[in-house]
Design a protein around this motif. Sequence first.
Motif, short mmCIF file in Angstrom:
data_model
loop_
_atom_site.label_atom_id
_atom_site.label_comp_id
_atom_site.label_asym_id
_atom_site.label_seq_id
_atom_site.Cartn_x
_atom_site.Cartn_y
_atom_site.Cartn_z
N ILE A 282 1.48 -1.01 0.03
CA ILE A 282 0.11 0.34 0.03
C ILE A 282 0.55 1.27 -0.54
O ILE A 282 1.99 1.54 1.15
CB ILE A 282 -0.96 -0.14 1.19
N ARG A 283 0.94 1.83 -1.35
CA ARG A 283 1.86 2.78 -1.12
C ARG A 283 1.27 4.82 -1.51
O ARG A 283 0.31 4.52 -1.56
CB ARG A 283 2.50 3.42 -2.57
N ALA A 284 1.95 5.27 -0.68
CA ALA A 284 1.71 6.89 -0.62
C ALA A 284 1.43 7.18 -2.18
O ALA A 284 2.46 8.98 -2.47
CB ALA A 284 2.02 7.58 0.54
N LEU A 285 0.80 6.80 -2.75
CA LEU A 285 0.58 7.33 -4.31
C LEU A 285 -0.43 7.68 -4.76
O LEU A 285 -1.57 6.87 -5.09
CB LEU A 285 1.64 6.31 -5.37
N PRO A 286 -0.70 8.37 -5.63
CA PRO A 286 -2.21 8.64 -6.31
C PRO A 286 -2.37 6.96 -6.88
O PRO A 286 -1.43 6.57 -7.67
CB PRO A 286 -2.65 9.94 -7.08
N VAL A 287 -3.80 6.41 -7.73
CA VAL A 287 -3.84 5.04 -8.01
C VAL A 287 -3.51 5.47 -9.32
O VAL A 287 -2.86 3.94 -9.81
CB VAL A 287 -5.61 5.41 -8.36
N ASP B 66 -0.67 6.81 -10.01
CA ASP B 66 0.93 6.80 -10.44
C ASP B 66 1.18 5.42 -9.65
O ASP B 66 2.33 5.03 -9.72
CB ASP B 66 1.30 7.81 -9.56
N LEU B 67 0.24 3.99 -9.34
CA LEU B 67 0.85 2.78 -8.56
C LEU B 67 1.46 2.59 -9.84
O LEU B 67 1.53 2.01 -10.96
CB LEU B 67 -0.28 2.51 -8.68
N LYS C 100 -1.83 -1.06 -3.68
CA LYS C 100 -3.35 -0.04 -3.54
C LYS C 100 -2.46 1.56 -3.68
O LYS C 100 -1.26 1.57 -2.97
CB LYS C 100 -3.19 -0.67 -2.48
N SER C 101 -3.33 2.04 -3.07
CA SER C 101 -3.03 3.70 -2.89
C SER C 101 -3.69 3.61 -1.60
O SER C 101 -4.36 3.27 -1.19
CB SER C 101 -4.10 4.55 -3.88
N GLU D 106 -6.62 5.72 -1.64
CA GLU D 106 -8.14 5.51 -1.70
C GLU D 106 -8.95 5.20 0.03
O GLU D 106 -8.77 4.86 0.91
CB GLU D 106 -8.03 3.92 -2.52
N SER E 60 3.00 -1.57 4.86
CA SER E 60 2.03 -0.05 4.40
C SER E 60 2.34 0.71 5.48
O SER E 60 3.37 0.55 6.10
CB SER E 60 0.57 0.09 5.17
#
Length: 426
Positions: free
Chosen positions: A141-146, A148-149, A169-170, A173, A192
């Motif tokens: 679970i990354r701190a990126l907008p969907v 940019d995943l 996943k972002s 979300e 995460s």
Amino acid sequence: MKTLDTIRVLASLLSLQRSQWWPAERIEKFHRDRLVETLRYAVTNVPYYRSFGISASSIASHLDLERFPILRKSDLQERAGDLLAAGFDPACLASSRTSGSTGEPTIMYFDRDCLLTCRYAIKMRKLFALTSPLFKRLLVIRALPVADLPRRKQWPIFAPPRLFRIEFKSLFEPLDSAIDFIEDYRPDILYSYPSFLVDLTQEYRSRGLVIPEVPLIFTSSERLTASTRRRIEQSFGARVCDVYGSTEFNEVAWQCERGRYHVNFESTYVEVQPDSSAADDRTGALILTSLQNRAMPLIRFSIGDRGCLAREACACGRASTAFEAFDGRDVDLVTLPSGRRVSPYVVEHWLERHPVVKRYQVIHSEPAKLRIEFTTFDNELPARDFEAVGARIREAVGAEMIVELKQVDRIEKEGGGKYQPVRREF
Ligand SMILES: [Zn+2]
């Protein structure tokens, strides 16, 4: 990613699997040799370091590292172009942009070898140390907008044969969406931010759902407190491994099975600079030198974080430099009117004894005033405990500050999705 990259990652992984067990003398020799090589390379190829007027032939030992001044984040922002080595075209390099939570955003470039070793092989070594990831399901679970995943096939190890499954996943979300995905995907390994996992457990409970077992959870990017760790372990039935890293260096250290944070010594050389706020000479600001990145080698970079070195060798058998704990960010230290600096973890120490407390934030609202806001999971902090926590914190901070304690409904995270323990309002 090409098959050749997969082979390079696997070769690097095999080498790292062996080097993690090197005895201390061999690690020291590796550092002595690699530091000399890195310093000579930098003064020859990197305009920023060339400007120091240090000749490569005058660098005779690793002790010459001290001839290099500390590199600050502001240097990285202002002179990023000069830190790029000759012969590298930024358009052909992998890059990462920092979130800019402590100032202006910066951009880092990585050559291909560095990328494959630091972003993939080093991460995989840690996985193999704690479990067999083969044919398991990973969820990151990354701190990126969907939008940019990363796409799954960008992972070099994902090329045939498929060794494990990985999904991204972002963090941005809605929690509902994460829960639906987890229910369907059933990850074996989850990666995460601690605050996101805590929010997730609360959402599961509020929806009356049973939290699924996730055997291994990696946390990173925020300080993992003892109470947060316990909650994640108990809620998911997980072993929790915390990872310390940064945009500039990728993963710097990870928690072994014995709980120590071992430095990835093959890619990063660490110095600790004790200061007046430190309890002993093992604790202080971290100064990092990249031993891998030839495109943009950072030498003696003040990363802005603090750590406490382990006193004794780790029982796991790895002889690399290890930390007992990370002590948060340098900017999180609160400077009192007298000049004394206080760690926000004084607050954490007293608040986290109460399991109802979910999150806190120290707001330095005026030079001599701190407002400490906290949220709880369900119940209020009983009045007697509230008074006791306030008294303990006031005692630790001292009479020169007014300290207010306040229970609130919500503590906002910053734009990058990270929870910040300290906020300054003036
Ligand atoms: Zn260990």
